[in-house]
Write a protein that holds these residues in place. Sequence first.
Motif, mmCIF file in Angstrom:
data_model
loop_
_atom_site.group_PDB
_atom_site.id
_atom_site.type_symbol
_atom_site.label_atom_id
_atom_site.label_comp_id
_atom_site.label_asym_id
_atom_site.label_seq_id
_atom_site.Cartn_x
_atom_site.Cartn_y
_atom_site.Cartn_z
ATOM 1 N N ASP A 140 20.053 56.311 19.712
ATOM 2 C CA ASP A 140 20.698 55.801 18.495
ATOM 3 C C ASP A 140 21.727 56.757 17.901
ATOM 4 O OD1 ASP A 140 19.209 53.432 18.487
ATOM 5 O OD2 ASP A 140 17.518 54.445 17.534
ATOM 6 N N GLU A 141 21.975 57.886 18.531
ATOM 7 C CA GLU A 141 22.887 58.860 17.944
ATOM 8 C C GLU A 141 23.834 59.416 19.015
ATOM 9 O OE1 GLU A 141 20.313 61.727 16.106
ATOM 10 O OE2 GLU A 141 20.350 60.657 14.194
ATOM 11 N N LYS A 142 25.133 59.469 18.662
ATOM 12 C CA LYS A 142 26.136 60.007 19.565
ATOM 13 C C LYS A 142 27.097 60.892 18.779
ATOM 14 C CE LYS A 142 26.205 56.094 22.816
ATOM 15 N NZ LYS A 142 27.045 55.036 23.439
ATOM 16 N N ILE A 143 27.658 61.876 19.479
ATOM 17 C CA ILE A 143 28.678 62.729 18.888
ATOM 18 C C ILE A 143 30.012 62.396 19.561
ATOM 19 C CG2 ILE A 143 29.490 65.088 18.545
ATOM 20 C CD1 ILE A 143 26.596 65.993 18.500
ATOM 21 N N TYR A 144 31.023 62.111 18.732
ATOM 22 C CA TYR A 144 32.331 61.687 19.222
ATOM 23 C C TYR A 144 33.389 62.734 18.867
ATOM 24 C CZ TYR A 144 30.425 56.915 19.558
ATOM 25 O OH TYR A 144 29.680 55.792 19.863
ATOM 26 N N TYR A 145 34.421 62.780 19.700
ATOM 27 C CA TYR A 145 35.626 63.546 19.374
ATOM 28 C C TYR A 145 36.764 62.537 19.206
ATOM 29 C CZ TYR A 145 39.674 66.612 19.690
ATOM 30 O OH TYR A 145 40.853 67.260 19.432
ATOM 31 N N ILE A 146 37.405 62.573 18.031
ATOM 32 C CA ILE A 146 38.414 61.566 17.668
ATOM 33 C C ILE A 146 39.710 62.265 17.279
ATOM 34 C CG2 ILE A 146 38.999 59.737 16.023
ATOM 35 C CD1 ILE A 146 35.913 59.354 15.713
ATOM 36 N N THR A 147 40.832 61.702 17.697
ATOM 37 C CA THR A 147 42.138 62.170 17.220
ATOM 38 C C THR A 147 42.840 61.021 16.515
ATOM 39 O OG1 THR A 147 43.278 61.618 19.288
ATOM 40 C CG2 THR A 147 42.357 63.840 19.097
ATOM 41 N N SER A 148 43.615 61.371 15.503
ATOM 42 C CA SER A 148 44.359 60.354 14.744
ATOM 43 C C SER A 148 45.805 60.795 14.621
ATOM 44 C CB SER A 148 43.737 60.151 13.363
ATOM 45 O OG SER A 148 43.852 61.328 12.594
ATOM 46 N N PRO A 149 46.733 59.845 14.427
ATOM 47 C CA PRO A 149 48.165 60.189 14.379
ATOM 48 C C PRO A 149 48.500 61.029 13.166
ATOM 49 C CG PRO A 149 47.822 57.891 13.789
ATOM 50 C CD PRO A 149 46.501 58.405 14.275
ATOM 51 N N PRO A 150 49.602 61.766 13.227
ATOM 52 C CA PRO A 150 49.983 62.631 12.102
ATOM 53 C C PRO A 150 50.493 61.824 10.926
ATOM 54 C CG PRO A 150 51.692 62.664 13.769
ATOM 55 C CD PRO A 150 50.556 61.861 14.344
ATOM 56 N N MET A 151 50.250 62.335 9.739
ATOM 57 C CA MET A 151 50.903 61.811 8.550
ATOM 58 C C MET A 151 52.187 62.594 8.340
ATOM 59 S SD MET A 151 47.719 61.230 5.957
ATOM 60 C CE MET A 151 47.124 62.885 6.137
ATOM 61 N N THR A 152 53.053 62.068 7.502
ATOM 62 C CA THR A 152 54.374 62.663 7.323
ATOM 63 C C THR A 152 54.271 64.143 6.983
ATOM 64 O OG1 THR A 152 55.163 60.546 6.491
ATOM 65 C CG2 THR A 152 56.546 62.470 6.076
ATOM 66 N N GLY A 153 54.894 64.973 7.801
ATOM 67 C CA GLY A 153 54.960 66.394 7.522
ATOM 68 C C GLY A 153 53.737 67.185 7.918
ATOM 69 N N HIS A 154 52.748 66.561 8.581
ATOM 70 C CA HIS A 154 51.514 67.258 8.932
ATOM 71 C C HIS A 154 51.197 67.069 10.413
ATOM 72 C CE1 HIS A 154 50.668 68.082 4.714
ATOM 73 N NE2 HIS A 154 50.922 66.806 4.446
ATOM 74 N N LYS A 155 50.304 67.912 10.917
ATOM 75 C CA LYS A 155 49.876 67.817 12.310
ATOM 76 C C LYS A 155 48.981 66.597 12.499
ATOM 77 C CE LYS A 155 49.678 72.818 13.229
ATOM 78 N NZ LYS A 155 48.754 73.928 13.615
ATOM 79 N N PRO A 156 48.810 66.156 13.760
ATOM 80 C CA PRO A 156 47.778 65.147 14.030
ATOM 81 C C PRO A 156 46.413 65.702 13.641
ATOM 82 C CG PRO A 156 49.222 65.452 15.927
ATOM 83 C CD PRO A 156 49.550 66.546 14.976
ATOM 84 N N ARG A 157 45.489 64.812 13.320
ATOM 85 C CA ARG A 157 44.159 65.240 12.887
ATOM 86 C C ARG A 157 43.127 64.953 13.976
ATOM 87 N NH1 ARG A 157 43.569 66.114 7.316
ATOM 88 N NH2 ARG A 157 45.543 65.888 6.204
ATOM 89 N N ASP A 158 42.089 65.791 13.991
ATOM 90 C CA ASP A 158 40.976 65.516 14.893
ATOM 91 C C ASP A 158 39.655 65.693 14.157
ATOM 92 O OD1 ASP A 158 40.912 68.260 14.695
ATOM 93 O OD2 ASP A 158 40.657 68.625 16.835
ATOM 94 N N PHE A 159 38.620 65.049 14.692
ATOM 95 C CA PHE A 159 37.308 65.030 14.064
ATOM 96 C C PHE A 159 36.233 65.178 15.129
ATOM 97 C CE2 PHE A 159 40.273 62.338 11.864
ATOM 98 C CZ PHE A 159 40.087 62.579 10.515
ATOM 99 N N VAL A 160 35.157 65.843 14.768
ATOM 100 C CA VAL A 160 33.937 65.837 15.575
ATOM 101 C C VAL A 160 32.856 65.255 14.672
ATOM 102 C CG1 VAL A 160 32.245 67.200 16.843
ATOM 103 C CG2 VAL A 160 34.655 67.856 16.884
ATOM 104 N N ILE A 161 32.370 64.057 15.021
ATOM 105 C CA ILE A 161 31.460 63.359 14.107
ATOM 106 C C ILE A 161 30.197 62.901 14.828
ATOM 107 C CG2 ILE A 161 33.283 62.571 12.555
ATOM 108 C CD1 ILE A 161 33.140 59.857 13.918
ATOM 109 N N LEU A 162 29.128 62.879 14.066
ATOM 110 C CA LEU A 162 27.856 62.337 14.521
ATOM 111 C C LEU A 162 27.705 60.933 13.953
ATOM 112 C CD1 LEU A 162 24.950 62.608 15.749
ATOM 113 C CD2 LEU A 162 24.250 63.503 13.514
ATOM 114 N N VAL A 163 27.476 59.959 14.839
ATOM 115 C CA VAL A 163 27.290 58.573 14.413
ATOM 116 C C VAL A 163 25.852 58.161 14.736
ATOM 117 C CG1 VAL A 163 28.028 56.181 14.692
ATOM 118 C CG2 VAL A 163 29.709 58.023 14.807
#
Length: 528
Positions: free
Chosen positions: A408-431
Amino acid sequence: MEPGDVCMCQSVFPAHANQRGELSAGQLLKWMDAAACLAAEKHAGVSCVTASMDDIQFEEAARVGQIITIKAKVNRAFKTSMEVGIKVKVQDILTKVEKIVSVAYATYVAKPVGAKKIELEPVKLLSTEDHLEHTLATERRRIRLGYEQVFQKLMQESNKEDTSEVEDAVSTGLTHVQSIELVQPPHANHHGNTFGGQIMAWMETVASISASRLCCSYPILKSVNMFKFWGPSVVGDRLVFNAIVNNTFQNSVEVGVRVEAYNCEEWIKDQARHINSAFLIFNTVNDKGELLTFPRIKPTTEMCYCLVYFFIKDGVRRYHGAIARRRIRLARKCMLSAKEDQPSDLWETSNQIKIWIHEEGDTLSLKVEMQVKIPSHLAFSLLSDFTFRQEWDKHFLTCEVLQDVNEDEKIYYITSPPMTGHKPRDFVILVSQRQPCKPSEPYMVAVKSVTLTSMPPSSEYCRSQVLCAGFQIYSDSNSSCTMLEDVAVVRTLRALKYCKKRHALFANCCLLLPKLYVFTSIKPFILI
């Protein structure tokens, strides 16, 4: 360029720059008003005047030598008024890199010729974006028309809150600025009235001076709640501007500005005409570009013997008014922020969405409730397995499973697109996911950021965190369910921008709604 568009290009010269060597916000406002007015008149076929300009956001600064491009077009025409959308971009001549500087919406009113009545023609919708903006224009108009009612309800609630002085709080008395301008022929528009863009530029100047007296630095204009034009002024009028800090919110400060006009006779008799008002939000940065924290202020009831009645009123009203406007801005962003993202066919919403908003210290908590016309088990599948998110959420660039903790539990690595003037974002999350044991119980999905030594932060991404978030999914029938989402974020400027992106799905669904029911501090109010 589409037939209804108006495009203005300007080079940024030293005369247009402020103390930081960047394009002055006042100069940009003049260009924006001129371009928007031309777009309105292109559609109406007659002269038009500015009624208001709102939802102004400043994302990037333009520097001397760069090129500013302003595109304006009528999003929707009503009987005698129009909403004009304005988008400003900056381009560096050497690198050819182009960035969005500002997005705003203005309302213009067509002036009839003689006794002839005017009824504007509908806007021709040529693209998908035209249809979307046409729909959103109605929602924004409802917000404008219902703004005062919502504001008064929030003020009633705010007045019940404790306003005891905070230790080391600063009085706003020294931030009061008064300035006078004589309207001369170069300040007039082609109707003979004072050019609205010029008035906005003057207002930005006095507001900036007011904010600088509090932060002892050069403030940066980030947004404008609304420029409201209550009446005209003409060549020969004396315009008196009064500005004062209303409240501070950690990294931002709200400054209120009021403009009153006098002709010669009114000047002698001290009979002012209130013609404009606005609320401008500033922040300031240090030499490293990091946001600085503004001092807390104390609402005072001391009398300020100024010419203008606005500043004789007590500071407590202005203090609470800033809080109310900030809450409305937050709700409006949730409703209208994801303009470019179409709702996915996977999510068909009903006609009601609710939000609860709670602010405590530096933490902002949101609770969103919506009904969707899909079975609860399908909603659970879409929300619990994050590898599906890319199918319906544009804010997920990549998603991979790093670790199966258990069934019932997984750890994911996620990347998201950059917002204006900033780097792309990444996350390590437990679901974590839980299925119901009884029909009356909900499906549950919990999300939280975790740290893995095998996935350290990378210089390519800005490592972000989800403090606490989750979903509860209740089955309503075999074909529909009710979803509750809770999320808590640190209330900083960047966190708020991320929160806006996290709720893109919610914002998309809101685009379909005639009304948005928003609950602030437990007590509900209706934003229409």
